[in-house]
Design a protein around this motif. Structure first.
Motif, PDB file in Angstrom:
ATOM      1  N   VAL A  50       0.816  -1.167  -0.030  1.00 36.43           N
ATOM      2  CA  VAL A  50      -0.146  -0.071   0.040  1.00 36.43           C
ATOM      3  C   VAL A  50       0.888   1.119   0.162  1.00 36.43           C
ATOM      4  O   VAL A  50       0.502   2.141  -0.683  1.00 36.43           O
ATOM      5  N   ARG A  51       2.106   1.176   0.580  1.00 38.18           N
ATOM      6  CA  ARG A  51       2.857   2.396   0.844  1.00 38.18           C
ATOM      7  C   ARG A  51       3.547   2.612  -0.555  1.00 38.18           C
ATOM      8  O   ARG A  51       3.465   3.628  -1.155  1.00 38.18           O
ATOM      9  N   ARG A  52       3.758   1.592  -1.329  1.00 41.53           N
ATOM     10  CA  ARG A  52       4.200   1.726  -2.637  1.00 41.53           C
ATOM     11  C   ARG A  52       3.190   2.338  -3.705  1.00 41.53           C
ATOM     12  O   ARG A  52       3.424   2.975  -4.433  1.00 41.53           O
ATOM     13  N   GLN A  53       1.977   1.834  -3.218  1.00 41.25           N
ATOM     14  CA  GLN A  53       0.941   2.279  -4.097  1.00 41.25           C
ATOM     15  C   GLN A  53       0.747   3.867  -3.952  1.00 41.25           C
ATOM     16  O   GLN A  53       0.514   4.587  -4.916  1.00 41.25           O
ATOM     17  N   ALA A  54       0.818   4.271  -2.853  1.00 35.64           N
ATOM     18  CA  ALA A  54       0.663   5.762  -2.428  1.00 35.64           C
ATOM     19  C   ALA A  54       2.043   6.592  -3.136  1.00 35.64           C
ATOM     20  O   ALA A  54       1.777   7.536  -3.622  1.00 35.64           O
ATOM     21  N   VAL A  55       3.077   6.078  -3.175  1.00 37.32           N
ATOM     22  CA  VAL A  55       4.169   6.586  -3.762  1.00 37.32           C
ATOM     23  C   VAL A  55       4.172   6.775  -5.333  1.00 37.32           C
ATOM     24  O   VAL A  55       4.601   7.477  -6.031  1.00 37.32           O
ATOM     25  N   PHE A  56       3.607   5.607  -5.871  1.00 34.89           N
ATOM     26  CA  PHE A  56       3.254   5.518  -7.361  1.00 34.89           C
ATOM     27  C   PHE A  56       2.419   6.811  -7.754  1.00 34.89           C
ATOM     28  O   PHE A  56       2.535   7.210  -8.448  1.00 34.89           O
ATOM     29  N   TRP A  57       1.267   6.884  -6.726  1.00 34.77           N
ATOM     30  CA  TRP A  57       0.282   8.008  -7.292  1.00 34.77           C
ATOM     31  C   TRP A  57       0.908   9.358  -6.909  1.00 34.77           C
ATOM     32  O   TRP A  57       0.482  10.201  -7.740  1.00 34.77           O
ATOM     33  N   LEU A  58       1.855   9.390  -6.011  1.00 33.10           N
ATOM     34  CA  LEU A  58       2.410  10.591  -5.807  1.00 33.10           C
ATOM     35  C   LEU A  58       3.514  11.196  -7.210  1.00 33.10           C
ATOM     36  O   LEU A  58       3.582  12.207  -7.460  1.00 33.10           O
ATOM     37  N   GLY A  59       3.796   9.979  -7.549  1.00 36.03           N
ATOM     38  CA  GLY A  59       4.781  10.112  -8.823  1.00 36.03           C
ATOM     39  C   GLY A  59       3.866  10.738  -9.979  1.00 36.03           C
ATOM     40  O   GLY A  59       4.420  11.439 -10.807  1.00 36.03           O
ATOM     41  N   GLN A  60       2.556  10.558 -10.137  1.00 35.23           N
ATOM     42  CA  GLN A  60       1.656  11.127 -10.938  1.00 35.23           C
ATOM     43  C   GLN A  60       1.075  12.494 -10.930  1.00 35.23           C
ATOM     44  O   GLN A  60       0.482  12.935 -11.522  1.00 35.23           O
ATOM     45  N   SER A  61       1.575  12.945  -9.511  1.00 32.37           N
ATOM     46  CA  SER A  61       0.806  14.403  -9.084  1.00 32.37           C
ATOM     47  C   SER A  61       1.802  15.399  -9.905  1.00 32.37           C
ATOM     48  O   SER A  61       3.028  15.318  -9.912  1.00 32.37           O
TER      49      SER A  61
END
Length: 342
Positions: free
Chosen positions: A316-327
């Motif tokens: 889940v933490r990696r998923q959050a980092v992934f979506w931060l990368g799209q911001s």
């Protein structure tokens, strides 16, 4: 003076029903008028007459709508036309509390169903046009229910369901509930639930809530999650939140998360963060992170950083980092740069 005023009011009330069901102006048609009588029987008798024809009547609607359902002042019932007198600004502002429902009859069956604003002229293309006076709205709902329930073309069935939904008659709500009930065709159920949420106010929402809690079909409940976003009732968001937390199907919980983020915005951040942390299904936890990324700025980045720093699940933490990368938010870049330096 008071007697005169009272007389004027009484006179106005006396003519109001006639104005309400005023016959539209029909062009290029053999026009006749008759009482609707028993609506189903009248339609049935007209179905057995020779040659194609149009039938119309007026019913009160749930909410006022604009005359601008089309660009032209003339509605061409038989053919598409790009020309016609364009509606003026004043006409576009007109609203009505009723609509004209029109059926095309051919070869003993209803083949088309249309709805037109009362102020539009109708061009029947040279066919017969029968206007029915004093149509009973409940009989209209029942007639449309029969059409919606029949094994007919999807466009005709869908139009019948929508037509039911805009009737002011309370029977429209109970009819849509019956059409949305288990045992009916899934597409019929989905269309009926859609218009229950969209057009039938608090009673419609209550029906959707009951279905979302009791219906055994998870595919149908997924559709209900979207339907809840259409309701104008504040309780709709509460039901979406409940579905996202409690529904037995992970797919339904994921769908509810997405739509509650779209509908509730920052009001649901705590619920999504809780789902990302505590839902027993990994896919649902990851979906909650995606829903957080759909929140309005700057809440999305704030919540994603929180999940990336505090969630106990590394996936889940990696998923959050992934979506931060799209911001595109500078705070997301700053946080990612900080991670890289660690």
């Amino acid at each position: 003076m008071r007697i005169l005023t009272t007389a004027v009011v009484i006179a106005a009330l006396a003519v109001a029903p006639a104005i309400h069901a005023q016959q539209p102006e029909v062009l290029h048609a053999q026009v006749s008028t008759q009482s609707a009588g028993n609506l189903a029987s009248t339609i049935d008798s007209l179905e057995h007459q020779t040659g194609p024809l149009w039938i119309g009547y007026a019913v009160p609607t749930t909410q006022k709508f604009s005359a601008g359902w089309g660009n032209d002042q003339v509605a061409y019932l038989e053919n598409d036309h790009n020309s016609g007198r364009q509606s003026t600004g004043d006409e576009a502002k007109q609203t009505f509390d009723h609509t004209n429902i029109l059926f095309r009859i051919e070869a003993g069956a209803i083949t088309k169903l249309r709805f037109e604003s009362p102020n539009r002229q109708l061009d029947a293309g040279g066919l017969r046009f029968v206007w029915l006076t004093n149509a009973n709205p409940n009989e209209s709902v029942q007639l449309l229910n029969t059409l919606a329930s029949a094994k007919t073309e999807s466009h005709l069935r869908d139009s019948a369901i929508f037509a039911i939904s805009i009737h002011a008659a309370p029977s429209a709500t109970t009819t849509l509930i019956e059409l949305a009930s288990p045992g009916n065709d899934l597409r019929l159920r989905e269309k009926s639930a859609f218009w229950l949420a969209n057009q039938r106010g608090h009673d419609g929402l209550s029906a959707i809530e009951h279905l979302s809690r009791t219906d055994a079909d998870p595919e149908f409940r997924e559709k209900l999650a979207f339907d809840l976003t259409l309701s104008k009732e504040p309780e709709a968001l509460t039901e979406l939140i409940r579905m996202a937390h409690e529904d037995a199907s992970p797919d339904v919980r994921k769908r509810a998360q997405f739509w509650m983020a779209a509908k509730g915005g920052k009001l649901v951040t705590a619920n999504l963060t809780d789902a990302a942390e505590n839902d027993p299904n990994e896919q649902v936890r990851r979906s909650a992170v995606f829903a957080l990324s759909r929140l309005p700025a700057p809440d999305a980045v704030t919540q994603l950083i929180h999940v990336a720093e505090t969630n106990k699940d590394p996936i889940v933490r990696r998923q959050a980092v992934f979506w931060l990368g799209q911001s595109q938010d500078p705070r997301a870049l700053d946080y990612l740069t900080h991670l890289l330096k660690q």
